[in-house]
Design a protein around this motif. Structure first.
Motif, PDB file in Angstrom:
ATOM      1  N   MET A 116       0.834  -1.200   0.000  1.00  0.00           N
ATOM      2  CA  MET A 116       0.000   0.000   0.000  1.00  0.00           C
ATOM      3  C   MET A 116       0.866   1.246   0.000  1.00  0.00           C
ATOM      4  N   SER A 117       0.361   2.295  -0.593  1.00  0.00           N
ATOM      5  CA  SER A 117       1.046   3.588  -0.539  1.00  0.00           C
ATOM      6  C   SER A 117       0.992   4.139   0.886  1.00  0.00           C
ATOM      7  N   VAL A 118       1.794   5.155   1.132  1.00  0.00           N
ATOM      8  CA  VAL A 118       1.762   5.827   2.434  1.00  0.00           C
ATOM      9  C   VAL A 118       0.349   6.313   2.740  1.00  0.00           C
ATOM     10  N   TRP A 119      -0.279   6.949   1.769  1.00  0.00           N
ATOM     11  CA  TRP A 119      -1.624   7.498   1.975  1.00  0.00           C
ATOM     12  C   TRP A 119      -2.601   6.400   2.361  1.00  0.00           C
ATOM     13  N   ASP A 120      -2.548   5.268   1.648  1.00  0.00           N
ATOM     14  CA  ASP A 120      -3.474   4.164   1.921  1.00  0.00           C
ATOM     15  C   ASP A 120      -3.168   3.485   3.252  1.00  0.00           C
ATOM     16  N   ASN A 121      -1.900   3.444   3.653  1.00  0.00           N
ATOM     17  CA  ASN A 121      -1.556   2.904   4.970  1.00  0.00           C
ATOM     18  C   ASN A 121      -2.219   3.729   6.067  1.00  0.00           C
ATOM     19  N   VAL A 122      -2.147   5.034   5.931  1.00  0.00           N
ATOM     20  CA  VAL A 122      -2.731   5.903   6.952  1.00  0.00           C
ATOM     21  C   VAL A 122      -4.261   5.815   6.917  1.00  0.00           C
ATOM     22  N   ALA A 123      -4.814   5.611   5.744  1.00  0.00           N
ATOM     23  CA  ALA A 123      -6.271   5.549   5.603  1.00  0.00           C
ATOM     24  C   ALA A 123      -6.860   4.225   6.068  1.00  0.00           C
ATOM     25  N   TYR A 124      -6.033   3.214   6.203  1.00  0.00           N
ATOM     26  CA  TYR A 124      -6.538   1.853   6.438  1.00  0.00           C
ATOM     27  C   TYR A 124      -7.461   1.771   7.659  1.00  0.00           C
ATOM     28  N   GLY A 125      -7.024   2.288   8.789  1.00  0.00           N
ATOM     29  CA  GLY A 125      -7.825   2.200  10.011  1.00  0.00           C
ATOM     30  C   GLY A 125      -9.144   2.940   9.896  1.00  0.00           C
ATOM     31  N   LEU A 126      -9.140   4.047   9.185  1.00  0.00           N
ATOM     32  CA  LEU A 126     -10.363   4.828   8.994  1.00  0.00           C
ATOM     33  C   LEU A 126     -11.361   4.065   8.119  1.00  0.00           C
ATOM     34  N   ARG A 127     -10.849   3.434   7.069  1.00  0.00           N
ATOM     35  CA  ARG A 127     -11.733   2.662   6.195  1.00  0.00           C
ATOM     36  C   ARG A 127     -12.315   1.458   6.927  1.00  0.00           C
ATOM     37  N   MET A 128     -11.491   0.834   7.795  1.00  0.00           N
ATOM     38  CA  MET A 128     -11.993  -0.290   8.575  1.00  0.00           C
ATOM     39  C   MET A 128     -13.092   0.151   9.542  1.00  0.00           C
ATOM     40  N   ARG A 129     -13.115   1.422   9.887  1.00  0.00           N
ATOM     41  CA  ARG A 129     -14.156   1.967  10.765  1.00  0.00           C
ATOM     42  C   ARG A 129     -15.304   2.586   9.979  1.00  0.00           C
ATOM     43  N   SER A 130     -15.313   2.317   8.664  1.00  0.00           N
ATOM     44  CA  SER A 130     -16.418   2.718   7.779  1.00  0.00           C
ATOM     45  C   SER A 130     -16.639   4.219   7.745  1.00  0.00           C
ATOM     46  N   ARG A 131     -15.541   4.984   7.798  1.00  0.00           N
ATOM     47  CA  ARG A 131     -15.655   6.434   7.666  1.00  0.00           C
ATOM     48  C   ARG A 131     -15.954   6.797   6.211  1.00  0.00           C
ATOM     49  N   SER A 132     -16.601   7.913   5.993  1.00  0.00           N
ATOM     50  CA  SER A 132     -16.930   8.341   4.639  1.00  0.00           C
ATOM     51  C   SER A 132     -15.663   8.735   3.886  1.00  0.00           C
ATOM     52  N   ARG A 133     -15.776   8.801   2.564  1.00  0.00           N
ATOM     53  CA  ARG A 133     -14.623   9.144   1.740  1.00  0.00           C
ATOM     54  C   ARG A 133     -14.077  10.527   2.099  1.00  0.00           C
ATOM     55  N   ASP A 134     -14.972  11.477   2.323  1.00  0.00           N
ATOM     56  CA  ASP A 134     -14.523  12.825   2.676  1.00  0.00           C
ATOM     57  C   ASP A 134     -13.841  12.835   4.045  1.00  0.00           C
ATOM     58  N   GLU A 135     -14.404  12.094   4.989  1.00  0.00           N
ATOM     59  CA  GLU A 135     -13.799  12.013   6.319  1.00  0.00           C
ATOM     60  C   GLU A 135     -12.404  11.405   6.250  1.00  0.00           C
ATOM     61  N   VAL A 136     -12.268  10.350   5.442  1.00  0.00           N
ATOM     62  CA  VAL A 136     -10.963   9.696   5.302  1.00  0.00           C
ATOM     63  C   VAL A 136      -9.953  10.663   4.706  1.00  0.00           C
ATOM     64  N   ARG A 137     -10.329  11.358   3.637  1.00  0.00           N
ATOM     65  CA  ARG A 137      -9.408  12.267   2.968  1.00  0.00           C
ATOM     66  C   ARG A 137      -8.954  13.374   3.926  1.00  0.00           C
ATOM     67  N   THR A 138      -9.894  13.949   4.637  1.00  0.00           N
ATOM     68  CA  THR A 138      -9.565  15.042   5.559  1.00  0.00           C
ATOM     69  C   THR A 138      -8.655  14.554   6.684  1.00  0.00           C
ATOM     70  N   ALA A 139      -8.985  13.385   7.250  1.00  0.00           N
ATOM     71  CA  ALA A 139      -8.218  12.873   8.385  1.00  0.00           C
ATOM     72  C   ALA A 139      -6.812  12.439   7.976  1.00  0.00           C
ATOM     73  N   VAL A 140      -6.681  11.800   6.822  1.00  0.00           N
ATOM     74  CA  VAL A 140      -5.361  11.345   6.359  1.00  0.00           C
ATOM     75  C   VAL A 140      -4.470  12.541   6.052  1.00  0.00           C
ATOM     76  N   ASP A 141      -4.997  13.510   5.338  1.00  0.00           N
ATOM     77  CA  ASP A 141      -4.198  14.694   5.016  1.00  0.00           C
ATOM     78  C   ASP A 141      -3.747  15.410   6.295  1.00  0.00           C
ATOM     79  N   ALA A 142      -4.640  15.489   7.285  1.00  0.00           N
ATOM     80  CA  ALA A 142      -4.294  16.152   8.543  1.00  0.00           C
ATOM     81  C   ALA A 142      -3.230  15.365   9.304  1.00  0.00           C
ATOM     82  N   ALA A 143      -3.347  14.034   9.311  1.00  0.00           N
ATOM     83  CA  ALA A 143      -2.380  13.204  10.032  1.00  0.00           C
ATOM     84  C   ALA A 143      -1.007  13.271   9.379  1.00  0.00           C
TER      85      ALA A 143
END
Length: 353
Positions: free
Chosen positions: A91-118
């Motif tokens: 997985m890319s760096v971005w997808d690694n950071v997004a993994y936990g959020l996706r497993m928690r069924s966060r929306s696409r916008d929520e994932v994008r905002t949270a990953v960019d912030a992290a």
């Protein structure tokens, strides 16, 4: 402050082997607590039980007042950072950071905002399209931290996360973790066997030994007021001089310890309970050089080791025991010289042998 995390009578046995004696521990909301101790002291077992990776033999765990002893790890609201980074190589760096959020069924916008912030938080915003193999060890550790921080857990557990890094990078990442803790305001529980790391990072340190808590307190508490001989020897550089109290010391006369072939003064506030043997803790930086016979004890210089900012001097005392002093670069101690040693008795600690 209110308690965020509590271990109540928490213990773990593997057959006849005790991994952790029944233990009580309270961590306040927003606190940075470090579990410090040698291998086999029980610190990692305690962390793993808090995380839900190991089932306790006794006791319970509460987070924000809720019993989570038998709750699945993923439902405890805890984030964890491992020494091995545990990044997905495909997985890319971005997808690694997004993994936990996706497993928690966060929306696409929520994932994008949270990953960019992290990623911005760990200063890796420009590395989102890279893969773990294209990153240095320090960069991989930042991504592991970002993946944990992305979903904003209120309790974050860190299991020796800097153990694989070189000294300079480790020190840099210590500063980063401290900054991130303040920025997040989360409760951190950090495991390490490195005392310097524990003293640098922590609000409080929980020193563990032989499957139990030896002492818990602020870094200055453990350094300046160790409660046991183990705590005194494990935290910082220590000179431990064994001896006995002079006659009348307990009754109220001038407190003196007979040790190292000399009469050494004690602070009047020392715990002078009768005992056949006591130990006086002298930190190397508390010692000062004077002319022979002008201090509390004389020592002969055996070795001089230059450390850059200061110099460590090894000395032999009259009874043949050794002692280490730390002096500034303005002094020029020479091997073979006889020197007097003096100190402020209130910068010493008396322990039972």
């Amino acid at each position: 402050m209110s308690a965020k995390l509590e271990a109540i009578g928490l213990g773990k046995r593997y057959g006849e082997t005790v991994a952790l004696e029944p233990t009580d521990l309270t961590v306040q909301a927003g606190e940075f607590l470090t579990l410090l101790g040698p291998s086999g002291s029980g610190k990692t077992t305690l962390l793993q039980m808090i995380a839900g990776l190991v089932a306790p033999t006794s006791g319970r765990i509460e987070i924000a007042g809720q019993d989570v002893t038998h709750v699945d790890p993923g439902k405890r609201g805890i984030g964890m950072v491992f020494q091995s980074y545990a990044l997905f190589p495909h997985m890319s760096v971005w997808d690694n950071v997004a993994y936990g959020l996706r497993m928690r069924s966060r929306s696409r916008d929520e994932v994008r905002t949270a990953v960019d912030a992290a990623l911005a938080m760990v200063r890796m915003g420009e590395f989102g399209k890279r893969f773990p193999k294209e990153l240095s060890g320090g960069q991989q550790q930042r991504i592991a931290l970002a993946r944990c921080f992305a979903y904003r857990p209120s309790v974050i557990l860190l299991d020796e996360p800097l153990g694989a890094l070189d000294k300079k990078l480790r020190e840099h990442m210590q500063a980063e973790i401290r900054r991130l803790h303040k920025e997040l305001g989360a409760t951190f529980v950090y495991v390490t066997h490195d005392q310097d790391e524990a003293l640098t990072l922590s609000d409080r340190v929980c020193l563990m030994n032989d499957a139990r808590i030896e002492q818990i307190g602020t870094p200055s508490d453990l350094y300046d007021r160790p409660a046991t001989r183990f705590a005194a020897s494990f935290i910082g550089h220590s000179n431990l001089l064994e001896g006995s109290l002079a006659d009348g010391a307990v009754a109220g006369s001038e407190p003196i310890l007979l040790a190292a072939g000399a009469r050494l003064p004690l602070p009047r506030a020392a715990n002078l309970a009768p005992s056949s043997r006591h130990v006086l803790l002298l930190r190397p930086e508390a010692l000062e050089f004077v002319e022979p016979k002008q201090g509390f004890i004389d020592g002969r210089i055996d070795d001089v080791v230059f450390f850059g900012s200061d110099t460590h001097v090894q000395l032999s005392l009259p009874d043949g025991s050794g002692l280490t002093a730390r002096c500034s670069r303005t002094l020029s101690p020479r091997i073979g010289d006889l020197v007097g040693l003096t100190w402020d008795p209130y910068r010493t600690t008396l322990l039972h042998a």
